[in-house]
Write a protein that holds these residues in place. Sequence first.
Motif, PDB file in Angstrom:
ATOM      1  N   GLN A  59       0.811  -1.218   0.000  1.00 31.68           N
ATOM      2  CA  GLN A  59       0.000   0.000   0.000  1.00 31.68           C
ATOM      3  C   GLN A  59       0.841   1.263   0.000  1.00 31.68           C
ATOM      4  O   GLN A  59       0.395   2.297  -0.495  1.00 31.68           O
ATOM      5  CB  GLN A  59      -0.942   0.004   1.203  1.00 31.68           C
ATOM      6  CG  GLN A  59      -2.031  -1.034   1.106  1.00 31.68           C
ATOM      7  CD  GLN A  59      -2.884  -1.105   2.364  1.00 31.68           C
ATOM      8  OE1 GLN A  59      -2.551  -0.533   3.400  1.00 31.68           O
ATOM      9  NE2 GLN A  59      -3.992  -1.831   2.276  1.00 31.68           N
ATOM     10  N   ASP A  60       2.063   1.202   0.563  1.00 31.01           N
ATOM     11  CA  ASP A  60       2.878   2.417   0.665  1.00 31.01           C
ATOM     12  C   ASP A  60       4.363   2.083   0.504  1.00 31.01           C
ATOM     13  O   ASP A  60       5.137   2.111   1.458  1.00 31.01           O
ATOM     14  CB  ASP A  60       2.628   3.097   2.008  1.00 31.01           C
ATOM     15  CG  ASP A  60       3.125   4.542   2.031  1.00 31.01           C
ATOM     16  OD1 ASP A  60       3.765   4.970   1.051  1.00 31.01           O
ATOM     17  OD2 ASP A  60       2.871   5.231   3.031  1.00 31.01           O
ATOM     18  N   LEU A  61       4.745   1.768  -0.719  1.00 25.99           N
ATOM     19  CA  LEU A  61       6.140   1.418  -0.999  1.00 25.99           C
ATOM     20  C   LEU A  61       7.067   2.599  -0.739  1.00 25.99           C
ATOM     21  O   LEU A  61       8.194   2.426  -0.274  1.00 25.99           O
ATOM     22  CB  LEU A  61       6.286   0.937  -2.438  1.00 25.99           C
ATOM     23  CG  LEU A  61       7.668   0.442  -2.853  1.00 25.99           C
ATOM     24  CD1 LEU A  61       8.117  -0.704  -1.969  1.00 25.99           C
ATOM     25  CD2 LEU A  61       7.670   0.041  -4.310  1.00 25.99           C
ATOM     26  N   GLY A  62       6.598   3.809  -1.000  1.00 32.16           N
ATOM     27  CA  GLY A  62       7.418   5.006  -0.762  1.00 32.16           C
ATOM     28  C   GLY A  62       7.830   5.127   0.698  1.00 32.16           C
ATOM     29  O   GLY A  62       8.976   5.479   1.010  1.00 32.16           O
ATOM     30  N   ARG A  63       6.919   4.830   1.611  1.00 27.62           N
ATOM     31  CA  ARG A  63       7.224   4.863   3.052  1.00 27.62           C
ATOM     32  C   ARG A  63       8.320   3.854   3.387  1.00 27.62           C
ATOM     33  O   ARG A  63       9.240   4.152   4.138  1.00 27.62           O
ATOM     34  CB  ARG A  63       5.963   4.565   3.846  1.00 27.62           C
ATOM     35  CG  ARG A  63       6.187   4.434   5.323  1.00 27.62           C
ATOM     36  CD  ARG A  63       4.888   4.120   6.048  1.00 27.62           C
ATOM     37  NE  ARG A  63       5.179   3.664   7.392  1.00 27.62           N
ATOM     38  CZ  ARG A  63       4.466   2.774   8.051  1.00 27.62           C
ATOM     39  NH1 ARG A  63       3.398   2.246   7.494  1.00 27.62           N
ATOM     40  NH2 ARG A  63       4.795   2.410   9.259  1.00 27.62           N
ATOM     41  N   ALA A  64       8.234   2.655   2.810  1.00 28.39           N
ATOM     42  CA  ALA A  64       9.229   1.616   3.069  1.00 28.39           C
ATOM     43  C   ALA A  64      10.600   2.042   2.544  1.00 28.39           C
ATOM     44  O   ALA A  64      11.619   1.843   3.209  1.00 28.39           O
ATOM     45  CB  ALA A  64       8.797   0.298   2.435  1.00 28.39           C
ATOM     46  N   LYS A  65      10.635   2.639   1.372  1.00 26.46           N
ATOM     47  CA  LYS A  65      11.904   3.082   0.798  1.00 26.46           C
ATOM     48  C   LYS A  65      12.540   4.184   1.653  1.00 26.46           C
ATOM     49  O   LYS A  65      13.746   4.183   1.884  1.00 26.46           O
ATOM     50  CB  LYS A  65      11.700   3.544  -0.641  1.00 26.46           C
ATOM     51  CG  LYS A  65      11.399   2.386  -1.584  1.00 26.46           C
ATOM     52  CD  LYS A  65      10.875   2.808  -2.938  1.00 26.46           C
ATOM     53  CE  LYS A  65      11.777   3.684  -3.720  1.00 26.46           C
ATOM     54  NZ  LYS A  65      11.271   3.974  -5.077  1.00 26.46           N
ATOM     55  N   LYS A  66      11.722   5.112   2.135  1.00 22.58           N
ATOM     56  CA  LYS A  66      12.241   6.174   3.005  1.00 22.58           C
ATOM     57  C   LYS A  66      12.743   5.595   4.324  1.00 22.58           C
ATOM     58  O   LYS A  66      13.793   6.000   4.829  1.00 22.58           O
ATOM     59  CB  LYS A  66      11.166   7.223   3.275  1.00 22.58           C
ATOM     60  CG  LYS A  66      10.876   8.107   2.092  1.00 22.58           C
ATOM     61  CD  LYS A  66       9.778   9.093   2.398  1.00 22.58           C
ATOM     62  CE  LYS A  66       9.414   9.886   1.141  1.00 22.58           C
ATOM     63  NZ  LYS A  66       8.271  10.774   1.374  1.00 22.58           N
ATOM     64  N   ALA A  67      12.012   4.639   4.882  1.00 26.26           N
ATOM     65  CA  ALA A  67      12.423   4.016   6.138  1.00 26.26           C
ATOM     66  C   ALA A  67      13.727   3.246   5.963  1.00 26.26           C
ATOM     67  O   ALA A  67      14.566   3.209   6.866  1.00 26.26           O
ATOM     68  CB  ALA A  67      11.317   3.087   6.645  1.00 26.26           C
ATOM     69  N   ALA A  68      13.945   2.645   4.791  1.00 26.64           N
ATOM     70  CA  ALA A  68      15.171   1.878   4.538  1.00 26.64           C
ATOM     71  C   ALA A  68      16.409   2.769   4.542  1.00 26.64           C
ATOM     72  O   ALA A  68      17.517   2.287   4.781  1.00 26.64           O
ATOM     73  CB  ALA A  68      15.061   1.131   3.216  1.00 26.64           C
ATOM     74  N   LEU A  69      16.230   4.056   4.306  1.00 24.87           N
ATOM     75  CA  LEU A  69      17.362   4.981   4.371  1.00 24.87           C
ATOM     76  C   LEU A  69      17.817   5.195   5.819  1.00 24.87           C
ATOM     77  O   LEU A  69      18.954   5.590   6.068  1.00 24.87           O
ATOM     78  CB  LEU A  69      17.001   6.322   3.730  1.00 24.87           C
ATOM     79  CG  LEU A  69      16.707   6.274   2.230  1.00 24.87           C
ATOM     80  CD1 LEU A  69      16.217   7.640   1.745  1.00 24.87           C
ATOM     81  CD2 LEU A  69      17.931   5.819   1.456  1.00 24.87           C
ATOM     82  N   GLN A  70      16.931   4.940   6.778  1.00 23.12           N
ATOM     83  CA  GLN A  70      17.243   5.124   8.199  1.00 23.12           C
ATOM     84  C   GLN A  70      17.683   3.825   8.876  1.00 23.12           C
ATOM     85  O   GLN A  70      18.249   3.854   9.964  1.00 23.12           O
ATOM     86  CB  GLN A  70      16.011   5.671   8.935  1.00 23.12           C
ATOM     87  CG  GLN A  70      15.460   6.954   8.344  1.00 23.12           C
ATOM     88  CD  GLN A  70      16.499   8.064   8.286  1.00 23.12           C
ATOM     89  OE1 GLN A  70      17.230   8.276   9.238  1.00 23.12           O
ATOM     90  NE2 GLN A  70      16.569   8.756   7.164  1.00 23.12           N
ATOM     91  N   GLY A  71      17.397   2.678   8.252  1.00 19.11           N
ATOM     92  CA  GLY A  71      17.753   1.391   8.832  1.00 19.11           C
ATOM     93  C   GLY A  71      16.979   0.287   8.148  1.00 19.11           C
ATOM     94  O   GLY A  71      16.200   0.535   7.229  1.00 19.11           O
ATOM     95  N   PRO A  72      17.164  -0.946   8.594  1.00 14.47           N
ATOM     96  CA  PRO A  72      16.497  -2.069   7.933  1.00 14.47           C
ATOM     97  C   PRO A  72      14.980  -2.018   8.119  1.00 14.47           C
ATOM     98  O   PRO A  72      14.478  -1.555   9.139  1.00 14.47           O
ATOM     99  CB  PRO A  72      17.082  -3.292   8.628  1.00 14.47           C
ATOM    100  CG  PRO A  72      17.582  -2.797   9.936  1.00 14.47           C
ATOM    101  CD  PRO A  72      17.987  -1.375   9.721  1.00 14.47           C
TER     102      PRO A  72
END
Length: 84
Positions: free
Chosen positions: A13-26
């Motif tokens: 539903q929100d791939l953009g959120r996951a990609k942004k979160a991956a910049l901060q950690g796993p």
Amino acid sequence: MTVTTLSSRELNQDLGRAKKAALQGPVFITDRGKPAHVLLSITEYKRLTGKRRNIVEALSMPGLANIEFDPPRADIQSRPADLS
């Protein structure tokens, strides 16, 4: 480092959120409540996989050359096989 957990549905539903979160950690992605995948930034992936060591480096110890090691010679004798 921030660890984020998302369900598979939330990821879809929100791939953009996951990609942004991956910049901060796993980002752990769960299937039916159990971790199934991990999303990492390419920078973190390269950091983790870029430092490969061979088995000799992994098992070596500093000062290993200074340890005396003189194992006894093995005395192995063969015997005929019993095929009866």
